[in-house]
Design a protein around this motif. Structure first.
Motif, PDB file in Angstrom:
ATOM      1  N   PHE A  30     -54.423  20.829 -22.426  1.00 21.76           N
ATOM      2  CA  PHE A  30     -55.474  20.257 -21.776  1.00 21.76           C
ATOM      3  C   PHE A  30     -55.736  20.887 -20.325  1.00 21.76           C
ATOM      4  N   TRP A  31     -54.850  20.639 -19.355  1.00 22.59           N
ATOM      5  CA  TRP A  31     -54.936  21.270 -18.256  1.00 22.59           C
ATOM      6  C   TRP A  31     -55.127  22.988 -18.203  1.00 22.59           C
ATOM      7  N   SER A  32     -54.884  23.550 -19.186  1.00 20.70           N
ATOM      8  CA  SER A  32     -55.295  24.809 -19.280  1.00 20.70           C
ATOM      9  C   SER A  32     -56.830  25.013 -19.518  1.00 20.70           C
ATOM     10  N   GLY A  33     -57.236  24.169 -20.396  1.00 23.12           N
ATOM     11  CA  GLY A  33     -58.863  24.056 -20.747  1.00 23.12           C
ATOM     12  C   GLY A  33     -59.421  23.607 -19.378  1.00 23.12           C
ATOM     13  N   VAL A  34     -59.056  22.745 -18.583  1.00 22.21           N
ATOM     14  CA  VAL A  34     -59.836  21.881 -17.587  1.00 22.21           C
ATOM     15  C   VAL A  34     -59.846  22.956 -16.540  1.00 22.21           C
ATOM     16  N   LEU A  35     -58.898  23.725 -16.189  1.00 26.88           N
ATOM     17  CA  LEU A  35     -58.734  24.641 -14.976  1.00 26.88           C
ATOM     18  C   LEU A  35     -58.775  26.150 -15.317  1.00 26.88           C
TER      19      LEU A  35
ATOM     20  N   GLY B 287     -51.082  28.549 -15.194  1.00 24.83           N
ATOM     21  CA  GLY B 287     -51.566  29.004 -13.993  1.00 24.83           C
ATOM     22  C   GLY B 287     -52.754  29.839 -14.208  1.00 24.83           C
ATOM     23  N   PRO B 288     -53.344  30.254 -13.033  1.00 28.43           N
ATOM     24  CA  PRO B 288     -54.573  31.083 -13.100  1.00 28.43           C
ATOM     25  C   PRO B 288     -54.087  32.478 -13.575  1.00 28.43           C
ATOM     26  N   PRO B 289     -54.998  33.026 -14.721  1.00 33.57           N
ATOM     27  CA  PRO B 289     -54.826  34.486 -15.319  1.00 33.57           C
ATOM     28  C   PRO B 289     -55.064  35.316 -14.322  1.00 33.57           C
ATOM     29  N   GLY B 290     -53.900  36.236 -14.525  1.00 34.03           N
ATOM     30  CA  GLY B 290     -53.804  37.364 -13.753  1.00 34.03           C
ATOM     31  C   GLY B 290     -53.335  37.305 -12.747  1.00 34.03           C
ATOM     32  N   THR B 291     -52.936  36.240 -11.889  1.00 35.51           N
ATOM     33  CA  THR B 291     -51.926  36.106 -10.554  1.00 35.51           C
ATOM     34  C   THR B 291     -50.995  35.093 -10.994  1.00 35.51           C
ATOM     35  N   GLY B 292     -50.978  34.017 -11.752  1.00 33.09           N
ATOM     36  CA  GLY B 292     -49.958  33.064 -11.913  1.00 33.09           C
ATOM     37  C   GLY B 292     -49.073  32.584 -10.796  1.00 33.09           C
ATOM     38  N   PHE B 293     -47.792  32.296 -11.093  1.00 29.73           N
ATOM     39  CA  PHE B 293     -46.961  31.993  -9.702  1.00 29.73           C
ATOM     40  C   PHE B 293     -47.204  32.881  -8.502  1.00 29.73           C
ATOM     41  N   GLY B 294     -47.357  32.224  -7.306  1.00 31.62           N
ATOM     42  CA  GLY B 294     -47.461  32.972  -6.159  1.00 31.62           C
ATOM     43  C   GLY B 294     -48.913  33.369  -5.900  1.00 31.62           C
ATOM     44  N   GLY B 295     -49.903  33.157  -6.668  1.00 26.17           N
ATOM     45  CA  GLY B 295     -51.216  33.350  -6.290  1.00 26.17           C
ATOM     46  C   GLY B 295     -51.947  32.360  -5.478  1.00 26.17           C
ATOM     47  N   PRO B 296     -53.382  32.529  -5.209  1.00 26.69           N
ATOM     48  CA  PRO B 296     -53.967  31.656  -4.346  1.00 26.69           C
ATOM     49  C   PRO B 296     -53.894  30.315  -4.660  1.00 26.69           C
TER      50      PRO B 296
ATOM     51  N   LEU C 238     -68.779  17.098 -17.038  1.00 27.30           N
ATOM     52  CA  LEU C 238     -68.169  15.873 -17.510  1.00 27.30           C
ATOM     53  C   LEU C 238     -68.053  15.917 -18.801  1.00 27.30           C
ATOM     54  N   LYS C 239     -68.973  16.299 -19.782  1.00 29.86           N
ATOM     55  CA  LYS C 239     -69.260  16.271 -21.185  1.00 29.86           C
ATOM     56  C   LYS C 239     -67.862  17.356 -21.739  1.00 29.86           C
ATOM     57  N   ARG C 240     -67.787  18.599 -20.949  1.00 26.63           N
ATOM     58  CA  ARG C 240     -66.922  19.462 -21.172  1.00 26.63           C
ATOM     59  C   ARG C 240     -65.240  18.881 -21.238  1.00 26.63           C
ATOM     60  N   LEU C 241     -65.055  18.165 -19.967  1.00 28.67           N
ATOM     61  CA  LEU C 241     -63.829  17.184 -19.911  1.00 28.67           C
ATOM     62  C   LEU C 241     -63.470  16.182 -20.879  1.00 28.67           C
ATOM     63  N   LEU C 242     -64.601  15.600 -21.177  1.00 28.01           N
ATOM     64  CA  LEU C 242     -64.425  14.724 -22.277  1.00 28.01           C
ATOM     65  C   LEU C 242     -63.803  15.380 -23.753  1.00 28.01           C
ATOM     66  N   ALA C 243     -64.701  16.408 -23.986  1.00 28.86           N
ATOM     67  CA  ALA C 243     -64.431  17.152 -25.219  1.00 28.86           C
ATOM     68  C   ALA C 243     -62.982  17.603 -25.265  1.00 28.86           C
ATOM     69  N   LEU C 244     -62.437  17.963 -24.127  1.00 22.82           N
ATOM     70  CA  LEU C 244     -61.047  18.383 -24.010  1.00 22.82           C
ATOM     71  C   LEU C 244     -59.979  17.295 -24.029  1.00 22.82           C
ATOM     72  N   GLY C 245     -60.497  16.082 -24.102  1.00 21.79           N
ATOM     73  CA  GLY C 245     -59.630  15.036 -24.374  1.00 21.79           C
ATOM     74  C   GLY C 245     -59.286  13.956 -23.210  1.00 21.79           C
ATOM     75  N   ALA C 246     -60.296  14.314 -22.164  1.00 22.91           N
ATOM     76  CA  ALA C 246     -60.084  13.377 -20.967  1.00 22.91           C
ATOM     77  C   ALA C 246     -60.904  12.049 -21.156  1.00 22.91           C
ATOM     78  N   ARG C 247     -60.699  10.986 -20.773  1.00 26.21           N
ATOM     79  CA  ARG C 247     -61.136   9.585 -21.039  1.00 26.21           C
ATOM     80  C   ARG C 247     -61.680   9.102 -19.611  1.00 26.21           C
TER      81      ARG C 247
END
Length: 129
Positions: A21-26, A42-51, A85-94
């Motif tokens: 869920f959170w990977s899809g959101v962020l 985490g963010p692709p390409g930076t991971g832990f320690g990134g911005p 909002l539509k995208r978040l709801l499709a990912l499973g947010a309510r």
């Protein structure tokens, strides 16, 4: 020298489900797994320690859904608010009951698939590099 938030840990019943869920959101990717079942994303390409901070979804036999003591807020960066909002709801947010239910207005508080509340901000922001 100042500190910055490097990771946020969320106790949950289902780390796989919330990581997806959170990977899809962020727009995050899986960075690693621990022997205890925790999943770090985490963010692709930076991971832990990134911005941007990473999220650790940690299995717990006592997750407490509802209003978290730490408030997570998200906002659209690359689309209008209704599309996001539509995208978040499709990912499973309510939508959470924030007094706007049935008013036809965009909800300001949503829940993730385990019922943890987060805010959906009303203004677009620029993406973080």
């Amino acid at each position: 020298m100042a500190c910055r938030i490097s990771e946020l840990v969320i106790d949950c019943a289902g780390p796989e489900r919330l990581a997806a869920f959170w990977s899809g959101v962020l727009g995050y990717v899986e960075l690693g797994r621990e022997d205890d079942g925790s999943i770090e994303i985490g963010p692709p390409g930076t991971g832990f320690g990134g911005p941007r901070p990473t999220l650790v979804l940690s299995p717990s036999s006592d997750p407490r859904p509802g209003k978290l003591r730490l408030r997570i807020a998200v906002t659209a960066t690359d689309r209008d608010l209704d599309a996001e909002l539509k995208r978040l709801l499709a990912l499973g947010a309510r939508p959470a009951d924030d007094g706007r239910t049935g008013t036809g207005r965009r909800p300001r508080v949503l829940t993730d698939p385990e019922g943890n509340e987060f805010r959906f901000l009303r203004a677009r922001s620029r993406p973080t590099p």
